[in-house]
Design a protein around this motif. Structure first.
Motif, short mmCIF file in Angstrom:
data_model
loop_
_atom_site.label_atom_id
_atom_site.label_comp_id
_atom_site.label_asym_id
_atom_site.label_seq_id
_atom_site.Cartn_x
_atom_site.Cartn_y
_atom_site.Cartn_z
N GLY A 99 12.82 6.27 1.53
CA GLY A 99 12.74 5.06 2.30
C GLY A 99 11.88 4.03 1.60
N GLN A 100 11.74 2.86 2.21
CA GLN A 100 11.00 1.76 1.59
C GLN A 100 9.50 1.82 1.87
OE1 GLN A 100 12.56 1.60 4.41
NE2 GLN A 100 11.21 0.47 5.81
N GLY A 101 9.08 2.64 2.81
CA GLY A 101 7.68 2.81 3.11
C GLY A 101 7.22 2.01 4.32
N THR A 102 6.18 2.50 4.98
CA THR A 102 5.55 1.79 6.09
C THR A 102 4.03 1.93 5.95
OG1 THR A 102 5.47 1.54 8.51
CG2 THR A 102 5.66 3.79 7.66
N GLN A 103 3.31 0.83 6.12
CA GLN A 103 1.87 0.81 5.86
C GLN A 103 1.09 1.34 7.04
OE1 GLN A 103 0.20 -0.04 3.00
NE2 GLN A 103 -1.69 0.59 4.06
N VAL A 104 0.11 2.20 6.76
CA VAL A 104 -0.84 2.70 7.75
C VAL A 104 -2.24 2.33 7.29
CG1 VAL A 104 -1.85 4.74 8.84
CG2 VAL A 104 0.63 4.57 8.53
N THR A 105 -2.99 1.65 8.15
CA THR A 105 -4.35 1.24 7.83
C THR A 105 -5.29 1.75 8.92
OG1 THR A 105 -3.57 -0.75 6.70
CG2 THR A 105 -5.89 -0.69 7.34
N VAL A 106 -6.32 2.48 8.52
CA VAL A 106 -7.29 3.05 9.45
C VAL A 106 -8.66 2.51 9.08
CG1 VAL A 106 -8.24 5.14 10.47
CG2 VAL A 106 -5.90 5.13 9.59
N SER A 107 -9.31 1.85 10.04
CA SER A 107 -10.63 1.29 9.82
C SER A 107 -11.59 1.63 10.96
CB SER A 107 -10.55 -0.22 9.65
OG SER A 107 -9.99 -0.82 10.80
N THR A 156 16.63 11.19 13.52
CA THR A 156 15.30 10.65 13.37
C THR A 156 14.27 11.77 13.26
OG1 THR A 156 15.87 8.67 14.64
CG2 THR A 156 13.54 9.14 14.36
N MET A 157 13.38 11.64 12.29
CA MET A 157 12.28 12.58 12.10
C MET A 157 10.97 11.83 12.32
SD MET A 157 9.73 13.60 9.84
CE MET A 157 10.23 12.87 8.27
N ALA A 158 10.00 12.50 12.95
CA ALA A 158 8.74 11.86 13.31
C ALA A 158 7.56 12.52 12.62
CB ALA A 158 8.54 11.90 14.82
N LEU A 159 6.53 11.72 12.38
CA LEU A 159 5.24 12.22 11.92
C LEU A 159 4.19 11.71 12.90
CD1 LEU A 159 3.68 13.77 9.69
CD2 LEU A 159 3.25 11.53 8.65
N GLN A 160 3.70 12.60 13.76
CA GLN A 160 2.64 12.26 14.70
C GLN A 160 1.30 12.44 14.01
OE1 GLN A 160 2.86 11.11 17.95
NE2 GLN A 160 0.64 10.84 17.76
N MET A 161 0.50 11.38 13.97
CA MET A 161 -0.78 11.39 13.28
C MET A 161 -1.89 11.15 14.29
SD MET A 161 0.19 9.26 9.83
CE MET A 161 0.32 7.72 10.73
N ASN A 162 -2.76 12.14 14.46
CA ASN A 162 -3.88 12.06 15.38
C ASN A 162 -5.20 12.15 14.61
OD1 ASN A 162 -2.08 12.05 17.61
ND2 ASN A 162 -2.06 14.29 17.64
N SER A 163 -6.28 11.75 15.28
CA SER A 163 -7.62 11.80 14.69
C SER A 163 -7.63 11.16 13.31
CB SER A 163 -8.11 13.25 14.61
OG SER A 163 -8.14 13.84 15.90
N LEU A 164 -7.08 9.98 13.22
CA LEU A 164 -6.92 9.32 11.93
C LEU A 164 -8.27 8.96 11.32
CD1 LEU A 164 -3.84 7.13 12.75
CD2 LEU A 164 -3.98 8.79 10.89
N LYS A 165 -8.33 9.06 10.00
CA LYS A 165 -9.52 8.75 9.22
C LYS A 165 -9.22 7.63 8.24
CE LYS A 165 -10.62 13.71 9.20
NZ LYS A 165 -10.88 14.88 8.33
N PRO A 166 -10.24 6.91 7.79
CA PRO A 166 -10.00 5.87 6.79
C PRO A 166 -9.28 6.37 5.55
CG PRO A 166 -12.19 5.61 7.71
CD PRO A 166 -11.65 6.90 8.26
N GLU A 167 -9.51 7.61 5.17
CA GLU A 167 -8.85 8.19 4.00
C GLU A 167 -7.35 8.38 4.20
OE1 GLU A 167 -9.90 12.82 4.09
OE2 GLU A 167 -11.54 11.53 4.77
N ASP A 168 -6.87 8.25 5.43
CA ASP A 168 -5.44 8.32 5.71
C ASP A 168 -4.73 7.01 5.42
OD1 ASP A 168 -5.50 11.02 6.66
OD2 ASP A 168 -6.28 10.29 8.57
N THR A 169 -5.49 5.96 5.16
CA THR A 169 -4.90 4.66 4.85
C THR A 169 -4.03 4.75 3.61
OG1 THR A 169 -6.72 3.43 5.87
CG2 THR A 169 -5.40 2.28 4.22
#
Length: 128
Positions: A120-128, A78-91
């Motif tokens: 992979g098939q993808g996973t959705q990230v939404t930042v608002s 398993t590989m991880a992507l830790q995402m902090n300080s998320l912005k709307p542009e990261d959506t």
């Protein structure tokens, strides 16, 4: 043959955090180049982060440097992507990709989607 499955996406507020995971059908990521891409409708698929598992070396695009961290999780497949300080542009829809690599430079220079065979098939990230 390598099969990849992403998970961990969701909806968060600006400034929040998410941790994405990429699970592989192989027993180890050793000698593989693993990358995270993201894409929104009407935009090109963008390389976000790359890791060469044999050496643990990484690359980040400027827009996420200092906020995102790519790493191998405690689960060896398993590989991880830790995402902090998320912005709307990261959506975006986030994709995990993999390709065999012999050397560090052979991996970290692979920043385009055409340079990866397995997806992979993808996973959705939404930042608002």
């Amino acid at each position: 043959h390598v099969q990849l499955v992403e998970s961990g996406g969701g909806s968060v507020q600006t400034g929040g955090s998410l941790r994405l995971s990429c699970a592989a059908s192989v027993s180890t990521y050793n000698s593989y180049c693993i990358a995270w891409f993201r894409q929104t409708p009407g935009k090109e698929r963008e390389g976000v982060a790359v890791i060469f598992l044999h050496a643990g070396t990484t690359y980040y695009t400027d827009s996420v440097k200092g906020r995102f961290t790519i790493s191998q999780d405690n689960a060896k497949n398993t590989m991880a992507l830790q995402m902090n300080s998320l912005k709307p542009e990261d959506t975006a829809m986030y994709y995990c990709a993999a390709e065999w690599a012999r050397y560090n430079a052979d991996c970290l220079s692979r920043r385009g989607p055409d340079e990866y065979k397995y997806w992979g098939q993808g996973t959705q990230v939404t930042v608002s």
